[in-house]
Motif scaffolding. Structure first.
Motif, mmCIF file in Angstrom:
data_model
loop_
_atom_site.group_PDB
_atom_site.id
_atom_site.type_symbol
_atom_site.label_atom_id
_atom_site.label_comp_id
_atom_site.label_asym_id
_atom_site.label_seq_id
_atom_site.Cartn_x
_atom_site.Cartn_y
_atom_site.Cartn_z
ATOM 1 N N LEU A 31 -22.783 16.831 -23.010
ATOM 2 C CA LEU A 31 -22.297 17.271 -24.314
ATOM 3 C C LEU A 31 -22.263 16.103 -25.306
ATOM 4 N N ALA A 32 -21.786 14.943 -24.855
ATOM 5 C CA ALA A 32 -21.731 13.777 -25.740
ATOM 6 C C ALA A 32 -23.135 13.338 -26.147
ATOM 7 N N GLY A 33 -24.072 13.396 -25.197
ATOM 8 C CA GLY A 33 -25.445 13.006 -25.511
ATOM 9 C C GLY A 33 -26.083 13.926 -26.532
ATOM 10 N N ARG A 34 -25.817 15.231 -26.416
ATOM 11 C CA ARG A 34 -26.374 16.189 -27.378
ATOM 12 C C ARG A 34 -25.744 16.019 -28.756
ATOM 13 N N CYS A 35 -24.438 15.836 -28.788
ATOM 14 C CA CYS A 35 -23.731 15.743 -30.071
ATOM 15 C C CYS A 35 -24.035 14.437 -30.797
ATOM 16 N N LEU A 36 -24.146 13.355 -30.042
ATOM 17 C CA LEU A 36 -24.344 12.038 -30.656
ATOM 18 C C LEU A 36 -25.803 11.614 -30.702
ATOM 19 N N GLY A 37 -26.661 12.372 -30.042
ATOM 20 C CA GLY A 37 -28.080 12.040 -30.040
ATOM 21 C C GLY A 37 -28.387 10.730 -29.339
ATOM 22 N N ARG A 38 -27.660 10.454 -28.277
ATOM 23 C CA ARG A 38 -27.859 9.191 -27.555
ATOM 24 C C ARG A 38 -28.461 9.474 -26.178
ATOM 25 N N PRO A 39 -29.726 9.100 -25.976
ATOM 26 C CA PRO A 39 -30.390 9.353 -24.693
ATOM 27 C C PRO A 39 -29.687 8.698 -23.508
ATOM 28 N N SER A 40 -29.027 7.561 -23.738
ATOM 29 C CA SER A 40 -28.359 6.880 -22.625
ATOM 30 C C SER A 40 -27.256 7.752 -22.025
ATOM 31 N N LEU A 41 -26.575 8.524 -22.871
ATOM 32 C CA LEU A 41 -25.525 9.411 -22.369
ATOM 33 C C LEU A 41 -26.127 10.582 -21.600
ATOM 34 N N THR A 42 -27.270 11.060 -22.079
ATOM 35 C CA THR A 42 -27.962 12.137 -21.364
ATOM 36 C C THR A 42 -28.430 11.656 -19.999
ATOM 37 N N ASP A 43 -28.858 10.376 -19.927
ATOM 38 C CA ASP A 43 -29.254 9.811 -18.638
ATOM 39 C C ASP A 43 -28.070 9.743 -17.685
ATOM 40 N N ARG A 44 -26.899 9.399 -18.217
ATOM 41 C CA ARG A 44 -25.705 9.369 -17.371
ATOM 42 C C ARG A 44 -25.379 10.767 -16.846
ATOM 43 N N ALA A 45 -25.592 11.780 -17.689
ATOM 44 C CA ALA A 45 -25.361 13.161 -17.251
ATOM 45 C C ALA A 45 -26.293 13.515 -16.090
ATOM 46 N N ARG A 46 -27.544 13.080 -16.183
ATOM 47 C CA ARG A 46 -28.505 13.345 -15.104
ATOM 48 C C ARG A 46 -28.073 12.652 -13.809
ATOM 49 N N GLN A 47 -27.539 11.439 -13.938
ATOM 50 C CA GLN A 47 -27.093 10.720 -12.747
ATOM 51 C C GLN A 47 -25.955 11.462 -12.052
ATOM 52 N N TRP A 48 -25.007 11.951 -12.844
ATOM 53 C CA TRP A 48 -23.899 12.694 -12.248
ATOM 54 C C TRP A 48 -24.352 14.038 -11.694
ATOM 55 N N SER A 49 -25.347 14.638 -12.324
ATOM 56 C CA SER A 49 -25.914 15.878 -11.783
ATOM 57 C C SER A 49 -26.576 15.614 -10.435
ATOM 58 N N ALA A 50 -27.214 14.455 -10.329
ATOM 59 C CA ALA A 50 -27.842 14.083 -9.059
ATOM 60 C C ALA A 50 -26.793 13.877 -7.969
ATOM 61 N N VAL A 51 -25.645 13.314 -8.336
ATOM 62 C CA VAL A 51 -24.557 13.156 -7.378
ATOM 63 C C VAL A 51 -24.082 14.527 -6.875
ATOM 64 N N TRP A 52 -23.926 15.460 -7.799
ATOM 65 C CA TRP A 52 -23.506 16.805 -7.406
ATOM 66 C C TRP A 52 -24.561 17.482 -6.543
ATOM 67 N N ALA A 53 -25.831 17.268 -6.858
ATOM 68 C CA ALA A 53 -26.913 17.882 -6.077
ATOM 69 C C ALA A 53 -26.900 17.383 -4.631
ATOM 70 N N ARG A 54 -26.333 16.212 -4.404
ATOM 71 C CA ARG A 54 -26.269 15.638 -3.055
ATOM 72 C C ARG A 54 -24.885 15.823 -2.433
ATOM 73 N N ARG A 55 -24.181 16.853 -2.863
ATOM 74 C CA ARG A 55 -22.796 17.049 -2.422
ATOM 75 C C ARG A 55 -22.656 17.245 -0.916
ATOM 76 N N ASP A 56 -23.690 17.732 -0.266
ATOM 77 C CA ASP A 56 -23.594 17.897 1.180
ATOM 78 C C ASP A 56 -23.389 16.559 1.884
ATOM 79 N N GLU A 57 -23.748 15.456 1.211
ATOM 80 C CA GLU A 57 -23.599 14.128 1.798
ATOM 81 C C GLU A 57 -22.160 13.617 1.743
ATOM 82 N N TRP A 58 -21.357 14.134 0.790
ATOM 83 C CA TRP A 58 -20.028 13.542 0.608
ATOM 84 C C TRP A 58 -18.864 14.530 0.658
ATOM 85 N N LEU A 59 -19.112 15.814 0.546
ATOM 86 C CA LEU A 59 -18.013 16.780 0.506
ATOM 87 C C LEU A 59 -17.116 16.705 1.738
#
Length: 340
Positions: free
Chosen positions: A284-312
């Motif tokens: 949301l912050a990346g879309r509102c502020l137009g900052r690609p670095s924030l969108t990249d951080r969102a992707r990183q956290w999405s990747a963490v969630w996608a690997r939830r079977d490793e840590w849940l």
């Protein structure tokens, strides 16, 4: 080599941090001017030449070159088997000990023997406070604040960022729940009574469990600004996502170990919500502020969630490190401060 028994055994566990490990080892002598010590180093199968550097370092008393990565907890346990000091100091390889810091920590321990676990203050390389020297133990409240983002929005709040002791500048001495393993002093007798770190924790969370066990035996951990080091933090991690996965896995394990049975599902759900809310907030912050670095951080956290079977589910309680028991110690002859 002076074979007299040292007062302190300093343990360093290295993993692909050659330059930082060298800087750490180089800094120890100036950090312990009034302390007799030995230095025990374990290298966890580094591929960057760390083992060769450590083996040649003049201030290393014992060196163990592990053919496999034992993890932080098991490697410290292996090193502690060789420790001859009355006290054991755990020291991260990505630290630089400032002048007199180790001797100051030892003096603090003698002044407050009732604490039985001691830590100092940590700084980043630029001199700013690195507030990861200690933490409050996990609770439903601090898990909730992290899950919905209050700890991130109000990092200086002792209420909303209670896990990190928000609002405390680390400029005073105080009792804490958990002393971080980057600079942790413990009597050898207490370490061995507890059994050291639980090797179930591959990395992160091990000191949280250790401090809980020590408190059950009457310890009241304390930290002091009189003993200050530089701690770069996370130097062995390849990506931010990899670190987050290990942290989440460690917290899941601590929850299962230390929360009452009715509260475990709630605590695990709050822990699991953290990457979801972080991904949404950064997107949301990346879309509102137009900052690609924030969108990249969102992707990183999405990747963490996608690997939830490793840590849940947390770390496997059946995990063991049989190799740790078979590794020989390599005494380093002629060490400049060996047993001094």
């Amino acid at each position: 080599m002076n074979e007299s028994r040292p007062e302190l055994s300093i343990i360093v566990v290295s993993f692909n941090t050659r330059a930082m490990t060298r800087a750490c080892l180089d800094s120890i002598a100036a950090g312990a001017p009034q302390t007799s010590y030995e230095t025990i180093v374990v290298d966890n199968a580094s591929t960057d030449g760390s083992a060769e550097m450590i083996a040649a370092h003049a201030d290393v008393t014992h060196f163990i070159a592990s053919p496999v990565n034992l993890g932080f907890a098991a490697a410290n346990n292996r090193a502690a088997e060789l420790a001859r000091g009355d006290y054991i100091l755990l020291l991260n390889p990505d630290t630089v000990v400032l002048e007199g810091a180790i001797s100051a920590l030892m003096a603090f321990a003698r002044r407050t023997p009732e604490a039985r676990l001691w830590g100092g203050r940590t700084l980043f390389a630029d001199g700013s406070i690195n507030a990861t020297n200690c933490f409050r133990r996990l609770s439903l409240w601090n898990l909730f604040c992290r899950a919905i983002g209050l700890s991130g929005l109000f990092p200086a709040s002792p209420i909303f960022n209670s896990e990190a002791y928000g609002g405390w500048d680390r400029g005073t001495e105080r009792e804490v729940d958990i002393v971080t393993g980057c600079f942790l002093l413990v009597p050898a007798s207490l370490w061995h009574r507890i059994g050291g770190f639980d090797p179930t924790f591959f990395m992160y969370g091990e000191e949280g469990h250790l401090c809980r066990m020590a408190r059950a035996l009457g310890a009241r951990p304390r930290v002091t600004p009189e003993a200050t080091i530089i701690h770069h933090g996370g130097a062995s991690e390849v990506t931010r996502a990899e670190k987050a996965i290990k942290v989440l896995k460690a917290k899941s394990t601590l929850i299962r170990r230390h929360f009452s049975t009715p509260l475990v599902p709630i605590a695990l759900a709050l822990n699991a919500a953290w990457p979801v809310t972080r991904a949404a907030a950064f997107w949301l912050a990346g879309r509102c502020l137009g900052r690609p670095s924030l969108t990249d951080r969102a992707r990183q956290w999405s990747a963490v969630w996608a690997r939830r079977d490793e840590w849940l589910s947390g770390y496997d309680p059946a995990r063991s490190s049989p190799d740790a028991q078979a590794l020989p110690a390599a005494p380093i002859p002629g060490g400049r401060h060996a047993g001094r």
